[in-house]
Design a protein around this motif. Structure first.
Motif, short mmCIF file in Angstrom:
data_model
loop_
_atom_site.label_atom_id
_atom_site.label_comp_id
_atom_site.label_asym_id
_atom_site.label_seq_id
_atom_site.Cartn_x
_atom_site.Cartn_y
_atom_site.Cartn_z
N HIS A 105 -10.40 -43.83 1.61
CA HIS A 105 -11.50 -42.91 1.82
C HIS A 105 -12.78 -43.47 1.20
CE1 HIS A 105 -9.79 -41.63 -2.08
NE2 HIS A 105 -11.06 -41.49 -2.42
N ASP B 217 -6.14 -34.90 0.77
CA ASP B 217 -5.56 -33.85 -0.06
C ASP B 217 -6.63 -33.23 -0.96
OD1 ASP B 217 -5.16 -34.94 -3.02
OD2 ASP B 217 -4.69 -36.58 -1.63
N GLU B 218 -6.41 -31.99 -1.32
CA GLU B 218 -7.42 -31.21 -2.04
C GLU B 218 -7.83 -31.84 -3.37
OE1 GLU B 218 -10.22 -28.47 -1.80
OE2 GLU B 218 -8.70 -28.74 -0.25
N ARG C 50 -12.23 -29.25 10.00
CA ARG C 50 -10.76 -29.21 9.97
C ARG C 50 -10.22 -29.85 11.24
NH1 ARG C 50 -9.05 -26.72 5.48
NH2 ARG C 50 -10.44 -25.15 4.64
N THR C 51 -9.16 -30.63 11.07
CA THR C 51 -8.54 -31.27 12.23
C THR C 51 -7.37 -30.43 12.72
OG1 THR C 51 -7.07 -32.57 10.83
CG2 THR C 51 -9.18 -33.56 11.41
N SER D 65 -12.36 -40.81 5.96
CA SER D 65 -10.98 -41.01 5.58
C SER D 65 -10.25 -41.77 6.69
CB SER D 65 -10.30 -39.66 5.35
OG SER D 65 -8.92 -39.83 5.13
N ARG E 58 -17.27 -28.78 6.14
CA ARG E 58 -15.91 -29.30 6.18
C ARG E 58 -15.36 -29.10 7.59
NH1 ARG E 58 -11.36 -28.20 1.64
NH2 ARG E 58 -9.87 -29.69 2.45
N PRO F 200 -6.32 -38.13 9.04
CA PRO F 200 -7.00 -36.92 9.53
C PRO F 200 -7.40 -35.93 8.44
CG PRO F 200 -5.05 -37.39 10.86
CD PRO F 200 -5.01 -38.31 9.67
N SER F 201 -6.76 -36.01 7.27
CA SER F 201 -7.12 -35.08 6.20
C SER F 201 -7.03 -35.79 4.85
CB SER F 201 -6.20 -33.86 6.22
OG SER F 201 -4.87 -34.26 6.01
#
Length: 72
Positions: A23, A44-45, A69-70, A38, A67, A41-42
């Motif tokens: 990332h 982590d928090e 979302r995928t 990134s 933000r 696709p996501s």
């Protein structure tokens, strides 16, 4: 038919970069624009919070950050 694209110059800074290149955060010097990128696709928090903390320390205003979302 030829397509002519104008020469475009951008001054972008890599402000955050993961050691394994998973990332990165890229912004402009006046801090008006910012992208968090990134390879997945996501993110982590916990990782996202570390990135956001670094960006705040670098003077970025995160109130306008969107933000996405995928679905995958």
């Amino acid at each position: 038919m030829a397509v002519i694209l104008p020469f475009v110059w951008g001054d972008y800074w890599i402000t955050v970069l993961a050691p394994d290149y998973t990332h990165a955060a890229v912004g402009v010097p006046d801090r008006k624009y910012l992208w968090i990128l990134s390879r997945t696709p996501s993110i982590d928090e916990a990782t996202l919070q570390r990135i956001l903390d670094q960006l705040r320390q670098n003077g970025y205003d995160l109130t306008r950050l969107m933000r996405i979302r995928t679905t995958s």
